[in-house]
Design a protein around this motif. Structure first.
Motif, PDB file in Angstrom:
ATOM      1  N   ILE A 133       0.895  -1.105  -0.096  1.00  8.51           N
ATOM      2  CA  ILE A 133      -0.115  -0.072  -0.086  1.00  8.51           C
ATOM      3  C   ILE A 133       0.904   1.301   0.032  1.00  8.51           C
ATOM      4  N   ILE A 134       2.044   1.305   0.896  1.00  7.70           N
ATOM      5  CA  ILE A 134       2.756   2.415   0.915  1.00  7.70           C
ATOM      6  C   ILE A 134       3.516   2.499  -0.272  1.00  7.70           C
ATOM      7  N   LEU A 135       4.094   1.590  -0.679  1.00 12.43           N
ATOM      8  CA  LEU A 135       4.764   1.654  -2.199  1.00 12.43           C
ATOM      9  C   LEU A 135       4.088   2.002  -3.207  1.00 12.43           C
ATOM     10  N   SER A 136       2.635   1.420  -3.298  1.00  7.84           N
ATOM     11  CA  SER A 136       1.772   2.087  -4.360  1.00  7.84           C
ATOM     12  C   SER A 136       1.535   3.613  -4.255  1.00  7.84           C
ATOM     13  N   ILE A 137       1.296   3.991  -3.103  1.00  3.86           N
ATOM     14  CA  ILE A 137       0.971   5.377  -2.718  1.00  3.86           C
ATOM     15  C   ILE A 137       2.258   6.293  -3.469  1.00  3.86           C
ATOM     16  N   PHE A 138       3.584   5.635  -3.342  1.00  2.26           N
ATOM     17  CA  PHE A 138       4.668   6.382  -3.622  1.00  2.26           C
ATOM     18  C   PHE A 138       4.618   6.214  -5.138  1.00  2.26           C
ATOM     19  N   LEU A 139       4.535   5.186  -5.828  1.00  3.66           N
ATOM     20  CA  LEU A 139       4.787   4.936  -7.186  1.00  3.66           C
ATOM     21  C   LEU A 139       3.578   5.821  -8.007  1.00  3.66           C
ATOM     22  N   LEU A 140       2.295   5.788  -7.393  1.00  3.62           N
ATOM     23  CA  LEU A 140       1.164   6.574  -8.136  1.00  3.62           C
ATOM     24  C   LEU A 140       1.166   8.180  -7.986  1.00  3.62           C
ATOM     25  N   GLY A 141       1.935   8.456  -6.794  1.00  5.86           N
ATOM     26  CA  GLY A 141       1.894   9.890  -6.445  1.00  5.86           C
ATOM     27  C   GLY A 141       3.524  10.412  -7.186  1.00  5.86           C
ATOM     28  N   SER A 142       4.165   9.590  -7.948  1.00  2.00           N
ATOM     29  CA  SER A 142       5.207   9.891  -8.377  1.00  2.00           C
ATOM     30  C   SER A 142       5.112  10.204  -9.907  1.00  2.00           C
ATOM     31  N   LEU A 144       6.214   8.721 -12.430  1.00  2.00           N
ATOM     32  CA  LEU A 144       6.152   7.717 -13.251  1.00  2.00           C
ATOM     33  C   LEU A 144       5.011   7.452 -14.151  1.00  2.00           C
ATOM     34  N   LYS A 145       5.126   6.822 -15.405  1.00  2.00           N
ATOM     35  CA  LYS A 145       3.851   6.588 -16.063  1.00  2.00           C
ATOM     36  C   LYS A 145       3.007   5.437 -15.311  1.00  2.00           C
ATOM     37  N   LEU A 146       1.640   5.454 -15.650  1.00  2.00           N
ATOM     38  CA  LEU A 146       0.880   4.260 -14.882  1.00  2.00           C
ATOM     39  C   LEU A 146       1.263   3.007 -15.450  1.00  2.00           C
ATOM     40  N   THR A 147       1.592   2.997 -16.535  1.00  4.61           N
ATOM     41  CA  THR A 147       2.262   1.564 -17.227  1.00  4.61           C
ATOM     42  C   THR A 147       3.366   1.033 -16.353  1.00  4.61           C
ATOM     43  N   ASN A 148       4.344   2.138 -16.050  1.00  6.76           N
ATOM     44  CA  ASN A 148       5.350   1.429 -15.303  1.00  6.76           C
ATOM     45  C   ASN A 148       5.331   1.151 -14.106  1.00  6.76           C
ATOM     46  N   ALA A 149       4.223   2.160 -13.383  1.00  5.95           N
ATOM     47  CA  ALA A 149       3.943   1.602 -11.848  1.00  5.95           C
ATOM     48  C   ALA A 149       3.376   0.230 -11.914  1.00  5.95           C
ATOM     49  N   ILE A 150       2.408  -0.057 -12.851  1.00  8.89           N
ATOM     50  CA  ILE A 150       2.100  -1.211 -12.793  1.00  8.89           C
ATOM     51  C   ILE A 150       2.832  -2.349 -13.317  1.00  8.89           C
ATOM     52  N   PHE A 151       3.765  -2.221 -14.019  1.00 10.54           N
ATOM     53  CA  PHE A 151       4.868  -3.088 -14.453  1.00 10.54           C
ATOM     54  C   PHE A 151       5.668  -3.163 -13.142  1.00 10.54           C
ATOM     55  N   PHE A 152       6.222  -2.409 -12.407  1.00 12.57           N
ATOM     56  CA  PHE A 152       6.773  -2.291 -11.122  1.00 12.57           C
ATOM     57  C   PHE A 152       6.279  -3.370  -9.956  1.00 12.57           C
ATOM     58  N   ILE A 153       4.925  -2.925  -9.910  1.00  9.10           N
ATOM     59  CA  ILE A 153       4.088  -3.432  -8.641  1.00  9.10           C
ATOM     60  C   ILE A 153       4.000  -5.077  -9.168  1.00  9.10           C
ATOM     61  N   SER A 154       3.540  -5.205 -10.331  1.00  7.87           N
ATOM     62  CA  SER A 154       3.508  -6.803 -10.727  1.00  7.87           C
ATOM     63  C   SER A 154       4.662  -7.459 -10.682  1.00  7.87           C
ATOM     64  N   LEU A 155       5.867  -6.992 -11.139  1.00  9.18           N
ATOM     65  CA  LEU A 155       7.085  -7.680 -10.925  1.00  9.18           C
ATOM     66  C   LEU A 155       7.151  -7.969  -9.368  1.00  9.18           C
ATOM     67  N   PHE A 156       7.035  -6.627  -8.591  1.00  6.24           N
ATOM     68  CA  PHE A 156       7.293  -7.143  -7.214  1.00  6.24           C
ATOM     69  C   PHE A 156       6.357  -8.147  -6.484  1.00  6.24           C
ATOM     70  N   ALA A 157       4.970  -8.197  -7.209  1.00  2.00           N
ATOM     71  CA  ALA A 157       4.118  -9.178  -6.664  1.00  2.00           C
ATOM     72  C   ALA A 157       4.607 -10.595  -6.954  1.00  2.00           C
ATOM     73  N   ILE A 158       5.335 -10.762  -7.862  1.00  2.00           N
ATOM     74  CA  ILE A 158       5.640 -12.323  -8.293  1.00  2.00           C
ATOM     75  C   ILE A 158       7.023 -12.887  -7.750  1.00  2.00           C
ATOM     76  N   MET A 159       7.912 -11.840  -6.851  1.00  3.81           N
ATOM     77  CA  MET A 159       9.126 -12.150  -6.389  1.00  3.81           C
ATOM     78  C   MET A 159       9.235 -13.023  -5.360  1.00  3.81           C
TER      79      MET A 159
END
Length: 223
Positions: A133-142, A144-159
């Protein structure tokens, strides 16, 4: 469930932030305090007894300390995102590779004990939700393009599932697996204790935070 729940926890947290748009990370401090206590208690109740069964105490202690040092090193790049800190604002459109790599190493390692100790799945899941949640607040408030934020969080989710998959498919002797688990214990000890120490602002007594910490310990004990 070992693979699906960590992914769902992160992605649903991202969707929550995207649609609800919570602005203040401070609102999640109680959830962080609960997750820190829950993860610490499960580490002590579940992982510690296991690692001492297969190797000597000095080796366990050495690898626990190495885990603590590894997490301290990773936080030079993640800036403490693993325990709810994303201090800096991302004022550029560049993909935050250092943050991503350090979080990925952390997440892969935390997936290792899940395959052989399914109770730890709940501890890691409860830990990942407020962090996501906190990481998403950071990504969406930065910027970064939305596609990059989704890419980041999706990769983070599978680690974390990747860590569990590696653990399940690369057989290690019990002694070496115990060393790896001791390394993960060091990481968990560092993260959970930092969360608990930081949850008491100015070292003032806060009844709500004490209550959620006790609740986290009790639930972990009962699992």
């Amino acid at each position: 469930m070992t693979y699906i729940l960590p992914i769902l926890g992160v992605l649903l947290s991202f969707l929550f932030v995207y649609f609800v748009k919570p602005q203040k990370k401070e609102n999640f401090k109680l959830l962080l305090a609960f997750s820190g206590a829950f993860l610490l208690a499960l580490t002590l109740f579940e992982l510690f007894p296991e690692v001492y069964e297969h190797t000597n105490s000095k080796t366990v202690g050495l690898f626990v300390m190495l885990g603590i040092l590894l997490q301290i090193f990773l936080e030079f790049f993640s800036k403490g995102a693993e325990h709810g800190h994303v201090h800096a604002k991302n004022d550029t459109k560049k993909f935050p590779w250092l943050l991503f790599i350090s979080l990925s190493i952390h997440s892969i390692l935390e997936g290792v004990p899940i395959e052989h100790n399914h109770t730890m799945l709940y501890g890691i899941l409860i830990h990942k939700i407020p962090i996501a949640i906190i990481l998403s607040i950071f990504l969406l408030g930065s910027k970064l393009k939305l596609t990059n934020a989704i890419f980041f969080i999706s990769l983070f989710a599978i680690m974390t599932p990747i860590g569990s998959y590696i653990s399940a498919n690369f057989e290690l002797a019990p002694k070496y697996f115990a060393m790896l688990n001791a390394l993960v214990i060091g990481i968990f000890l560092h993260i959970s204790t930092v969360i608990l120490f930081e949850s008491s602002e100015g070292h003032k007594f806060n009844l709500r935070k004490v209550a959620v910490i006790i609740l986290g310990i009790v639930i972990a004990y009962m699992l």
